[in-house]
Design an enzyme around this catalytic site. Structure first.
Site, PDB file in Angstrom:
ATOM      1  N   ASP A 116      36.875  11.514  -4.711  1.00 41.12           N
ATOM      2  CA  ASP A 116      36.377  11.704  -3.257  1.00 41.12           C
ATOM      3  C   ASP A 116      37.645  11.624  -2.527  1.00 41.12           C
ATOM      4  OD1 ASP A 116      34.734  11.778  -0.885  1.00 41.12           O
ATOM      5  OD2 ASP A 116      35.170   9.378  -0.782  1.00 41.12           O
ATOM      6  N   ASP A 153      38.160  11.589   1.822  1.00 47.33           N
ATOM      7  CA  ASP A 153      38.056  10.811   2.969  1.00 47.33           C
ATOM      8  C   ASP A 153      37.758   9.496   2.659  1.00 47.33           C
ATOM      9  OD1 ASP A 153      36.507  13.480   5.064  1.00 47.33           O
ATOM     10  OD2 ASP A 153      38.688  12.749   4.721  1.00 47.33           O
ATOM     11  N   LYS A 172      27.409  15.946  -2.047  1.00 48.07           N
ATOM     12  CA  LYS A 172      27.213  14.590  -2.693  1.00 48.07           C
ATOM     13  C   LYS A 172      26.091  13.875  -2.009  1.00 48.07           C
ATOM     14  CE  LYS A 172      31.463  13.668  -2.224  1.00 48.07           C
ATOM     15  NZ  LYS A 172      32.827  13.066  -1.925  1.00 48.07           N
ATOM     16  N   ASP A 228      33.848   6.212  -1.901  1.00 49.83           N
ATOM     17  CA  ASP A 228      34.031   4.895  -0.807  1.00 49.83           C
ATOM     18  C   ASP A 228      32.520   4.911  -0.268  1.00 49.83           C
ATOM     19  OD1 ASP A 228      34.191   6.193   2.242  1.00 49.83           O
ATOM     20  OD2 ASP A 228      34.621   7.681   0.900  1.00 49.83           O
TER      21      ASP A 228
HETATM   22  O1  LIG Z   1      30.759  13.371   7.910  1.00 50.30           O
HETATM   23  C1  LIG Z   1      31.149  13.822   6.891  1.00 50.30           C
HETATM   24  O2  LIG Z   1      31.235  15.217   6.663  1.00 50.30           O
HETATM   25  C2  LIG Z   1      31.784  12.892   5.981  1.00 50.30           C
HETATM   26  O3  LIG Z   1      31.754  11.677   6.316  1.00 50.30           O
HETATM   27  C3  LIG Z   1      33.224  13.284   5.247  1.00 50.30           C
HETATM   28  O4  LIG Z   1      33.782  14.518   5.471  1.00 50.30           O
HETATM   29  C4  LIG Z   1      33.146  12.617   3.885  1.00 50.30           C
HETATM   30  O5  LIG Z   1      34.196  13.388   3.173  1.00 50.30           O
HETATM   31  P1  LIG Z   1      34.423  12.620   1.809  1.00 50.30           P
HETATM   32  O6  LIG Z   1      34.390  11.035   1.905  1.00 50.30           O
HETATM   33  O7  LIG Z   1      33.162  13.092   0.876  1.00 50.30           O
HETATM   34  O8  LIG Z   1      35.609  13.308   1.214  1.00 50.30           O
HETATM   35 MG   LIG Z   2      34.498   9.282   1.219  1.00 52.67          MG
END
Ligand SMILES: O=C(O)[C@H](O)[C@H](O)COP(=O)(O)O
Ligand SMILES: [Mg+2]
Length: 325
Positions: A27, A29, A246, A271
């Site tokens: 993942d 973010d 996901k 996370d």
């Molecule tokens: O709000 C969103 O789209 C998500 O919080 C964010 O982009 C999550 O990204 P990831 O943790 O799957 O990389």
């Molecule tokens: Mg994330």
């Protein structure tokens, strides 16, 4: 799925963890970075896994960037990554609309979202309006050996805080999908237009790139996530969207269409319990939860009623950087 996660905290445990897997799904973010700030040590861990010839796949629900623009971000941050290793919910949504829905070429998508969504829809040859463009990209005359620079204009009709005047709204009968992703310029006009399409265009489908409620920006701070952008449309239409990112199968299907991997030798590192860890579990993979994003250790207690438990936990992906020494 485990009944009691193993908290990794020593070099010996990191070594044993890494040795168990051939494929590492990351993942982004909250695991690798917060916006433009890398998690300390994350690059070293990726470099170490590359040196061990491990397969690396990036799986992000963040729909604001296309795969190609994620590649630019990886390059900007000094992280080795190839476009074909990157799977974002914008890409997965565009593939779903073109390959699963098989949207006819004369039909369109109304976009609530940013450039990543539009670029991936363009890649799939899907017409779209809304988003950040005027309704269609303005293609300038061919320049430099057929290199067409597509120029996107912010559509003043959508980027406004004025009240929405339905008497002036020309509903496009060819819109057959409303696609909602993270949109930091969300407003009443966009929601009003999406509502017209979902309630007035017969059979118009409601698709969400992902439904993360919050977006981790580091330092224990969060912003509204994509799920909070599309939530008003759920409330208005009293229907749940088809969600692509996901933990949904559509995201895993886009990965499996490009990469062969053995789930028993694969670990999903994330996370969020309700996206990353469920996603890994549903795919038959092992899971590692990091505590640098949304989930906190307290979320794993029985009284917190966690939706799932990870197989492993670590404070930060960067903790495994000691393996590189
Ligand atoms: O709000 C969103 O789209 C998500 O919080 C964010 O982009 C999550 O990204 P990831 O943790 O799957 O990389
Ligand atoms: Mg994330």
């Amino acid at each position: 799925m485990t009944t009691q996660p193993l908290k990794l905290s020593s070099k010996a445990e990191y070594l044993s963890f890494v040795d168990q897997f051939d494929t590492f799904m990351f993942d982004c973010d909250g695991v690798l970075w917060h916006d433009e700030s890398l998690v300390p040590g994350a690059v070293q861990v990726l470099e170490h896994l590359r040196a061990l010839k491990k397969k690396i796949i990036f799986v992000t629900n963040n729909a604001t960037k296309s795969r190609k623009n994620y590649k630019k971000k990886f390059d900007r941050l000094g992280v080795q990554a190839e476009v074909d290793e990157v799977f974002g919910s914008a890409y997965a949504s565009a593939v779903y609309i073109s390959s699963v829905l098989q949207l006819p070429k004369d039909e369109k998508v109304y976009v609530i979202g940013q450039a990543g969504l539009e670029e991936e829809l363009d890649e799939e040859g899907i017409q779209h309006i809304g988003g950040t463009v005027r309704g269609h990209p303005l293609s300038p005359p061919t320049i430099l050996l057929n290199f067409k620079a597509r120029i996107y204009f912010q559509d003043p009709a959508d980027k406004t805080f004025d009240a929405f005047d339905i008497t002036k709204f020309e509903r496009d009968p060819k819109v057959a999908v409303v696609l909602a992703g993270l949109d930091t310029a969300i407003n009443y006009t966009k929601l009003a237009k999406a509502m017209q399409y979902l309630t007035q265009n017969p059979g118009c489908r409601f698709i969400a790139t992902n439904e993360d409620s919050t977006y981790p920006v580091g330092g224990g701070q969060f912003l509204p996530g994509a799920g909070s952008i599309s939530a008003p449309l759920r409330y208005i239409t009293k229907t749940d969207p088809v969600s692509i990112g996901k933990p949904n199968q559509a995201m895993m299907d886009t990965i499996k269409a490009k990469h062969h991997f053995d789930p028993k030798k694969t670990v999903m590192i994330g996370d969020r319990l309700d996206t990353d860890i469920i996603f890994g579990n549903k795919g038959g993979c092992s899971t590692l939860l990091v505590l640098t994003g949304v989930a906190k250790e307290a979320d794993l207690r029985p009284e917190a009623n966690p939706p799932v438990l990870p197989d492993f936990i670590v404070n930060s992906l960067g903790d495994l950087a000691v393996l590189k020494n």
